[in-house]
Enzyme design. Structure first.
Site, PDB file in Angstrom:
ATOM      1  N   ASP A  54     -35.788 -25.789 109.779  1.00  0.00           N
ATOM      2  CA  ASP A  54     -35.121 -24.636 109.142  1.00  0.00           C
ATOM      3  C   ASP A  54     -33.946 -25.136 108.288  1.00  0.00           C
ATOM      4  O   ASP A  54     -33.148 -25.952 108.753  1.00  0.00           O
ATOM      5  CB  ASP A  54     -34.599 -23.665 110.208  1.00  0.00           C
ATOM      6  CG  ASP A  54     -35.738 -23.024 110.998  1.00  0.00           C
ATOM      7  OD1 ASP A  54     -36.900 -23.222 110.611  1.00  0.00           O
ATOM      8  OD2 ASP A  54     -35.459 -22.333 111.993  1.00  0.00           O
ATOM      9  N   TYR A  91     -46.912 -26.543 107.698  1.00  0.00           N
ATOM     10  CA  TYR A  91     -46.060 -26.225 106.548  1.00  0.00           C
ATOM     11  C   TYR A  91     -46.317 -27.193 105.397  1.00  0.00           C
ATOM     12  O   TYR A  91     -46.247 -26.808 104.238  1.00  0.00           O
ATOM     13  CB  TYR A  91     -44.575 -26.287 106.949  1.00  0.00           C
ATOM     14  CG  TYR A  91     -44.035 -25.000 107.519  1.00  0.00           C
ATOM     15  CD1 TYR A  91     -44.737 -24.289 108.480  1.00  0.00           C
ATOM     16  CD2 TYR A  91     -42.808 -24.492 107.104  1.00  0.00           C
ATOM     17  CE1 TYR A  91     -44.240 -23.118 109.019  1.00  0.00           C
ATOM     18  CE2 TYR A  91     -42.297 -23.318 107.638  1.00  0.00           C
ATOM     19  CZ  TYR A  91     -43.009 -22.636 108.592  1.00  0.00           C
ATOM     20  OH  TYR A  91     -42.513 -21.477 109.117  1.00  0.00           O
ATOM     21  N   ASP A 101     -40.133 -30.063 102.222  1.00  0.00           N
ATOM     22  CA  ASP A 101     -40.254 -29.858 100.775  1.00  0.00           C
ATOM     23  C   ASP A 101     -38.957 -29.270 100.220  1.00  0.00           C
ATOM     24  O   ASP A 101     -38.871 -29.000  99.031  1.00  0.00           O
ATOM     25  CB  ASP A 101     -41.413 -28.902 100.458  1.00  0.00           C
ATOM     26  CG  ASP A 101     -41.099 -27.490 100.913  1.00  0.00           C
ATOM     27  OD1 ASP A 101     -40.499 -27.331 101.994  1.00  0.00           O
ATOM     28  OD2 ASP A 101     -41.429 -26.540 100.178  1.00  0.00           O
TER      29      ASP A 101
END
Ligand code: SAH
Length: 212
Positions: A117, A194, A153
């Site tokens: 996060d 992800y 990313d």
């Protein structure tokens, strides 16, 4: 990753043999939990667990522990593990802030952080999993020559993570801002959920490997 609250997920986790309900009790004796002397690698913030289960299948001589704070997400990993029945993987529902209560000095061989996060607000920087506050915790539990591997990313989070390395007393062993086009660092890469999602949208994946 936050799925809608799944009613009963805490109960399922409490009863699952794949989720360790009182992990502090295994501190210092995780090898006994697995019943062998194999190295222990952990992923902090594993989401639905695809990466860690794929790793476990590829490396049967390594033990894997996936850590996730949300029970609704962890539930998905448990359901997958019920199908896959990998003997060398287990899960813990916990917040990584208390990781030093669960693993003893040098007990962990490698730490994976994948698509953590971002906590974009400055005042939340301490909550970012590659922050110096977390690196201090990893320093306590990671064996002497162990490494932390981080992929994302998110360029801002990655820039922050790179800045934290030296002040925290760690060294950068390898770094790329485009993992999938870096033939050396991409060799044997295991994609996370992800990673698949964001790289298919065209986002380059950043990765570093650090040690002390
Ligand atoms: N690693 C997975 C999921 C990334 S999303 C992948 O790459 O596909 C980040 C995940 O980390 C979320 O599921 C979130 O709930 C979990 N997470 C974030 N902070 C955490 C913390 N402090 N402790 C444990 N899990 C955390």
């Amino acid at each position: 990753m936050r799925l809608r609250n799944v009613p009963g997920s805490r109960e399922v986790i409490a009863e699952s043999k794949y989720a360790v309900s009182e992990p502090e009790k295994n501190k210092g004796i995780w090898k006994e939990y697995f019943g062998n002397d194999n190295p222990i690698r952990i992923e902090i913030g594993m989401g639905k667990g695809r990466f860690i289960m794929d790793q476990a299948e590829l490396n049967p001589d390594v033990n894997y522990i996936g850590i996730e704070k949300y029970s609704s997400v962890l539930l998905r990993a448990i359901q997958k593990e019920e199908e896959r029945q990998l003997p060398n993987v287990c899960f813990i529902r916990m917040e990584a802030e208390t990781i030093t209560e669960v693993f003893d000095k040098g007990e962990v061989d490698r730490i994976y952080l994948n698509f953590s996060d971002p906590w974009p607000k400055d005042r939340h920087a301490k909550r970012r999993l590659p922050s110096r506050e977390f690196l201090r915790r990893y320093d306590e539990i990671l064996k002497k020559d162990g490494v932390v591997e981080f992929k994302t990313d998110n360029v801002d989070l990655f820039a922050f993570a790179l800045e934290e390395v030296e002040p925290a007393g760690w060294k950068l062993d390898a770094v790329t801002h485009d993992l999938h086009n870096d033939s050396v660092m991409n060799e044997g890469n295991v994609m996370t959920e992800y990673e698949e999602k964001f790289s298919s949208k065209g986002n380059p994946i950043c990765k570093y490997i650090i040690s002390r």
